[in-house]
Design a protein around this motif. Structure first.
Motif, PDB file in Angstrom:
ATOM      1  N   GLY A  30      18.975   9.046  -1.516  1.00 25.39           N
ATOM      2  CA  GLY A  30      17.592   9.102  -1.980  1.00 25.39           C
ATOM      3  C   GLY A  30      16.989   7.718  -2.127  1.00 25.39           C
ATOM      4  N   LEU A  31      17.800   6.765  -2.616  1.00 20.92           N
ATOM      5  CA  LEU A  31      17.331   5.394  -2.781  1.00 20.92           C
ATOM      6  C   LEU A  31      17.009   4.754  -1.434  1.00 20.92           C
ATOM      7  CD1 LEU A  31      16.935   3.378  -5.151  1.00 20.92           C
ATOM      8  CD2 LEU A  31      19.226   2.516  -4.663  1.00 20.92           C
ATOM      9  N   VAL A  32      17.859   4.982  -0.455  1.00 16.67           N
ATOM     10  CA  VAL A  32      17.654   4.411   0.886  1.00 16.67           C
ATOM     11  C   VAL A  32      16.402   4.990   1.537  1.00 16.67           C
ATOM     12  CG1 VAL A  32      18.576   4.410   3.233  1.00 16.67           C
ATOM     13  CG2 VAL A  32      20.051   3.791   1.316  1.00 16.67           C
ATOM     14  N   ILE A  33      16.227   6.306   1.451  1.00 14.79           N
ATOM     15  CA  ILE A  33      15.049   6.934   2.056  1.00 14.79           C
ATOM     16  C   ILE A  33      13.777   6.433   1.398  1.00 14.79           C
ATOM     17  CG2 ILE A  33      13.860   9.132   2.402  1.00 14.79           C
ATOM     18  CD1 ILE A  33      16.596  10.459   2.631  1.00 14.79           C
ATOM     19  N   ALA A  34      13.785   6.342   0.068  1.00 15.47           N
ATOM     20  CA  ALA A  34      12.602   5.847  -0.635  1.00 15.47           C
ATOM     21  C   ALA A  34      12.282   4.408  -0.242  1.00 15.47           C
ATOM     22  CB  ALA A  34      12.819   5.950  -2.147  1.00 15.47           C
ATOM     23  N   HIS A  35      13.320   3.582  -0.106  1.00 13.53           N
ATOM     24  CA  HIS A  35      13.098   2.183   0.276  1.00 13.53           C
ATOM     25  C   HIS A  35      12.547   2.086   1.691  1.00 13.53           C
ATOM     26  CE1 HIS A  35      14.105  -1.910   1.606  1.00 13.53           C
ATOM     27  NE2 HIS A  35      13.948  -2.241   0.339  1.00 13.53           N
ATOM     28  N   ALA A  36      13.089   2.868   2.617  1.00 14.99           N
ATOM     29  CA  ALA A  36      12.604   2.834   3.997  1.00 14.99           C
ATOM     30  C   ALA A  36      11.162   3.296   4.093  1.00 14.99           C
ATOM     31  CB  ALA A  36      13.498   3.693   4.883  1.00 14.99           C
ATOM     32  N   VAL A  37      10.775   4.254   3.268  1.00 18.91           N
ATOM     33  CA  VAL A  37       9.410   4.774   3.297  1.00 18.91           C
ATOM     34  C   VAL A  37       8.433   3.773   2.672  1.00 18.91           C
ATOM     35  CG1 VAL A  37       7.897   6.532   2.309  1.00 18.91           C
ATOM     36  CG2 VAL A  37      10.046   7.199   3.384  1.00 18.91           C
ATOM     37  N   LEU A  38       8.820   3.158   1.566  1.00 15.93           N
ATOM     38  CA  LEU A  38       7.920   2.245   0.867  1.00 15.93           C
ATOM     39  C   LEU A  38       7.898   0.861   1.491  1.00 15.93           C
ATOM     40  CD1 LEU A  38       8.716   3.196  -2.846  1.00 15.93           C
ATOM     41  CD2 LEU A  38       6.786   3.947  -1.445  1.00 15.93           C
ATOM     42  N   PHE A  39       9.035   0.425   2.058  1.00 14.37           N
ATOM     43  CA  PHE A  39       9.132  -0.916   2.650  1.00 14.37           C
ATOM     44  C   PHE A  39       9.684  -0.788   4.074  1.00 14.37           C
ATOM     45  CE2 PHE A  39      10.058  -1.066  -1.921  1.00 14.37           C
ATOM     46  CZ  PHE A  39       8.994  -1.854  -2.368  1.00 14.37           C
ATOM     47  N   ALA A  41       0.853  -1.189   0.000  1.00  9.34           N
ATOM     48  CA  ALA A  41       0.000   0.000   0.000  1.00  9.34           C
ATOM     49  C   ALA A  41       0.886   1.235   0.000  1.00  9.34           C
ATOM     50  CB  ALA A  41      -0.927   0.003   1.218  1.00  9.34           C
ATOM     51  N   TRP A  42       0.529   2.201  -0.834  1.00 10.54           N
ATOM     52  CA  TRP A  42       1.290   3.447  -0.874  1.00 10.54           C
ATOM     53  C   TRP A  42       1.053   4.227   0.416  1.00 10.54           C
ATOM     54  CZ3 TRP A  42       4.828   4.174  -4.516  1.00 10.54           C
ATOM     55  CH2 TRP A  42       4.699   3.483  -5.724  1.00 10.54           C
ATOM     56  N   PRO A  43       2.101   4.780   1.004  1.00 15.51           N
ATOM     57  CA  PRO A  43       1.936   5.518   2.265  1.00 15.51           C
ATOM     58  C   PRO A  43       1.314   6.883   2.045  1.00 15.51           C
ATOM     59  CG  PRO A  43       4.215   5.635   1.532  1.00 15.51           C
ATOM     60  CD  PRO A  43       3.509   4.713   0.575  1.00 15.51           C
ATOM     61  N   THR A  44       0.612   7.358   3.060  1.00 12.20           N
ATOM     62  CA  THR A  44       0.086   8.719   3.041  1.00 12.20           C
ATOM     63  C   THR A  44       1.213   9.691   3.394  1.00 12.20           C
ATOM     64  OG1 THR A  44      -0.564   8.633   5.368  1.00 12.20           O
ATOM     65  CG2 THR A  44      -2.172   7.853   3.757  1.00 12.20           C
ATOM     66  N   VAL A  45       0.929  10.975   3.248  1.00 14.85           N
ATOM     67  CA  VAL A  45       1.933  11.986   3.569  1.00 14.85           C
ATOM     68  C   VAL A  45       2.332  11.899   5.040  1.00 14.85           C
ATOM     69  CG1 VAL A  45       2.397  14.457   3.678  1.00 14.85           C
ATOM     70  CG2 VAL A  45       1.122  13.514   1.738  1.00 14.85           C
ATOM     71  N   GLU A  46       1.352  11.677   5.911  1.00 14.24           N
ATOM     72  CA  GLU A  46       1.644  11.567   7.346  1.00 14.24           C
ATOM     73  C   GLU A  46       2.481  10.329   7.639  1.00 14.24           C
ATOM     74  OE1 GLU A  46      -0.721  11.909  11.637  1.00 14.24           O
ATOM     75  OE2 GLU A  46      -1.831  11.737   9.751  1.00 14.24           O
ATOM     76  N   GLN A  47       2.199   9.231   6.949  1.00  9.36           N
ATOM     77  CA  GLN A  47       2.979   8.012   7.151  1.00  9.36           C
ATOM     78  C   GLN A  47       4.404   8.180   6.639  1.00  9.36           C
ATOM     79  OE1 GLN A  47       0.390   5.232   5.133  1.00  9.36           O
ATOM     80  NE2 GLN A  47      -0.418   4.436   7.063  1.00  9.36           N
ATOM     81  N   VAL A  48       4.567   8.902   5.541  1.00  8.14           N
ATOM     82  CA  VAL A  48       5.912   9.163   5.020  1.00  8.14           C
ATOM     83  C   VAL A  48       6.735   9.928   6.050  1.00  8.14           C
ATOM     84  CG1 VAL A  48       7.228  10.438   3.289  1.00  8.14           C
ATOM     85  CG2 VAL A  48       5.260   9.073   2.590  1.00  8.14           C
ATOM     86  N   ASN A  68       9.286  -2.389   6.875  1.00  3.51           N
ATOM     87  CA  ASN A  68       9.458  -3.540   7.760  1.00  3.51           C
ATOM     88  C   ASN A  68      10.499  -4.542   7.279  1.00  3.51           C
ATOM     89  OD1 ASN A  68       7.566  -2.854   9.811  1.00  3.51           O
ATOM     90  ND2 ASN A  68       5.901  -3.413   8.440  1.00  3.51           N
ATOM     91  N   VAL A  69      11.342  -4.145   6.356  1.00  3.01           N
ATOM     92  CA  VAL A  69      12.419  -5.030   5.875  1.00  3.01           C
ATOM     93  C   VAL A  69      13.745  -4.303   6.089  1.00  3.01           C
ATOM     94  CG1 VAL A  69      11.135  -6.498   4.279  1.00  3.01           C
ATOM     95  CG2 VAL A  69      11.831  -4.218   3.547  1.00  3.01           C
ATOM     96  N   THR A  70      14.107  -4.187   7.340  1.00  5.83           N
ATOM     97  CA  THR A  70      15.275  -3.393   7.735  1.00  5.83           C
ATOM     98  C   THR A  70      16.552  -3.901   7.094  1.00  5.83           C
ATOM     99  OG1 THR A  70      14.199  -3.002   9.859  1.00  5.83           O
ATOM    100  CG2 THR A  70      16.549  -2.508   9.708  1.00  5.83           C
ATOM    101  N   LEU A  71      16.763  -5.213   7.132  1.00  2.80           N
ATOM    102  CA  LEU A  71      18.001  -5.776   6.586  1.00  2.80           C
ATOM    103  C   LEU A  71      18.085  -5.541   5.086  1.00  2.80           C
ATOM    104  CD1 LEU A  71      18.268  -9.139   8.568  1.00  2.80           C
ATOM    105  CD2 LEU A  71      19.320  -6.921   9.061  1.00  2.80           C
ATOM    106  N   GLU A  72      16.952  -5.537   4.397  1.00  3.21           N
ATOM    107  CA  GLU A  72      16.969  -5.281   2.960  1.00  3.21           C
ATOM    108  C   GLU A  72      17.389  -3.846   2.665  1.00  3.21           C
ATOM    109  OE1 GLU A  72      14.017  -6.847  -0.289  1.00  3.21           O
ATOM    110  OE2 GLU A  72      13.399  -4.805   0.219  1.00  3.21           O
ATOM    111  N   THR A  73      17.000  -2.904   3.538  1.00  2.75           N
ATOM    112  CA  THR A  73      17.412  -1.516   3.358  1.00  2.75           C
ATOM    113  C   THR A  73      18.933  -1.389   3.435  1.00  2.75           C
ATOM    114  OG1 THR A  73      15.335  -0.737   4.337  1.00  2.75           O
ATOM    115  CG2 THR A  73      17.147   0.840   4.200  1.00  2.75           C
ATOM    116  N   VAL A  74      19.541  -2.041   4.423  1.00  2.10           N
ATOM    117  CA  VAL A  74      21.001  -2.006   4.558  1.00  2.10           C
ATOM    118  C   VAL A  74      21.650  -2.728   3.389  1.00  2.10           C
ATOM    119  CG1 VAL A  74      22.944  -2.611   6.035  1.00  2.10           C
ATOM    120  CG2 VAL A  74      20.782  -1.913   7.067  1.00  2.10           C
ATOM    121  N   ALA A  75      21.074  -3.876   2.985  1.00  3.52           N
ATOM    122  CA  ALA A  75      21.625  -4.623   1.850  1.00  3.52           C
ATOM    123  C   ALA A  75      21.542  -3.811   0.561  1.00  3.52           C
ATOM    124  CB  ALA A  75      20.881  -5.950   1.686  1.00  3.52           C
TER     125      ALA A  75
END
Length: 313
Positions: free
Chosen positions: A58-67, A4-11, A69-76
């Motif tokens: 920018g890629l890391v921030i976008a990944h953290a916002v969109l996904f 699900a796409w996040p809302t502005v508040e969720q971002v 709950n996959v912390t290790l994937e963000t670091v990877a």
């Protein structure tokens, strides 16, 4: 639960809550790129390193916002993107081996292979990080956090404390038995299956209230693997309502799991879930969002499956 796409508040909330994860995932590649630039500017110039660091950020921030709950994937993702940036001068040098009219075409072809290899490297990094996080010696260290809620300590104790025979949000508890133990069921989003569907999972534990008064509530939880977690909550009057102070002592956390919990600010996220429910705000907690990952989305896009048709003969 599907993506699900996040809302502005969720971002805004996810960037704030995952600030430590984002900072680490941005700092590591920046230091690596800086080291490469200082050691050999001909391989990676300072200007290109700056652009690459900003792109990875920018890629890391976008990944953290969109996904979220996959912390290790963000670091990877951060590590694999850094590997790709360092490999780009080598790819460019290899493309010059072709005749001049075909150098651009070869460079594009090699970059395509490099992007595909980056996905494989990303999955490899995630496996290594998972092994480091969930293995190793246990660390018996309490996890502490606090949050101020606009209500009285009595109301806060009713909403935040874990007690028998209650239902609150995703938590359902049974009646306590003669020994004071009661069953607790947490509804959590599962991981995508082969068809891309995500179903809810129930996490069940046994719990017992160890101490309860107006200012404090202590609960012992016994997981299915036999490990014990003790949670202590204090409800202190505050000028804005009540300050909820939480101290968790998990019995099965490794050093890596403590680090993961700190990176995601998980305790505060758990409190935010109840806070938003109590105040009637839009749900922001990461624990309520999907567990879909970038790799699972890529797998669905690159290898789609036709829906199965079930027939009754």
């Amino acid at each position: 639960m599907q993506f699900a796409w996040p809302t502005v508040e969720q971002v805004t909330y996810r960037v704030m809550r995952l600030r430590r994860l984002i900072a680490i995932a941005v700092t590591l590649p920046t230091l690596v790129l800086l080291a490469v630039t200082i050691s050999d500017p001909t391989v990676l110039s300072a200007a290109h390193a700056t652009y690459a660091a900003l792109g990875i950020a920018g890629l890391v921030i976008a990944h953290a916002v969109l996904f979220p709950n996959v912390t290790l994937e963000t670091v990877a993702l951060s590590l694999s993107a850094t590997t790709l940036v360092i490999a780009m001068p080598i790819i460019k040098a290899v493309s010059h081996w072709a005749p001049e009219p075909h150098q651009t075409a070869l460079f594009i072809l090699l970059m395509g292979f490099a992007l595909a290899a980056t996905g494989v490297v990303m999955a490899f990094f995630q496996i290594i990080l998972g092994a480091l996080v969930y293995s190793g010696p246990l660390l018996n260290k309490p996890l502490k956090t606090s949050m101020t809620v606009p209500c009285s300590p009595r109301v806060a104790r009713q909403q935040f404390s874990l007690r028998p025979d209650t239902r609150r949000g995703r938590i359902l508890t049974s009646v306590a038995d003669d020994n004071g133990f009661f069953d607790v069921a947490f509804a959590a989003a599962g991981v995508p299956d082969d068809d891309g569907d995500v179903t809810e999972e129930l996490i069940k534990v046994d719990a017992k209230v160890m101490h309860e008064c107006e200012e404090r509530h202590d609960v012992m939880m016994v997981l299915r693997n036999g490990s014990v977690t003790v949670t202590s909550q204090k409800f202190v009057p505050h000028e804005e309502g009540c300050e909820v102070q939480v101290s968790d002592l998990p019995g099965d956390f490794t050093y890596g799991m403590h680090a993961l919990f700190w990176l995601t600010d998980q305790q505060a996220d758990n409190l935010t879930e109840t806070h938003d429910m109590l105040t009637g705000q839009e749900a922001r907690a990461n624990s309520l969002s999907h567990n879909v990952s970038l790799l699972s989305v890529a797998g669905t896009v690159l290898s789609p499956r036709a829906p199965e048709t079930k027939r009754v003969d």
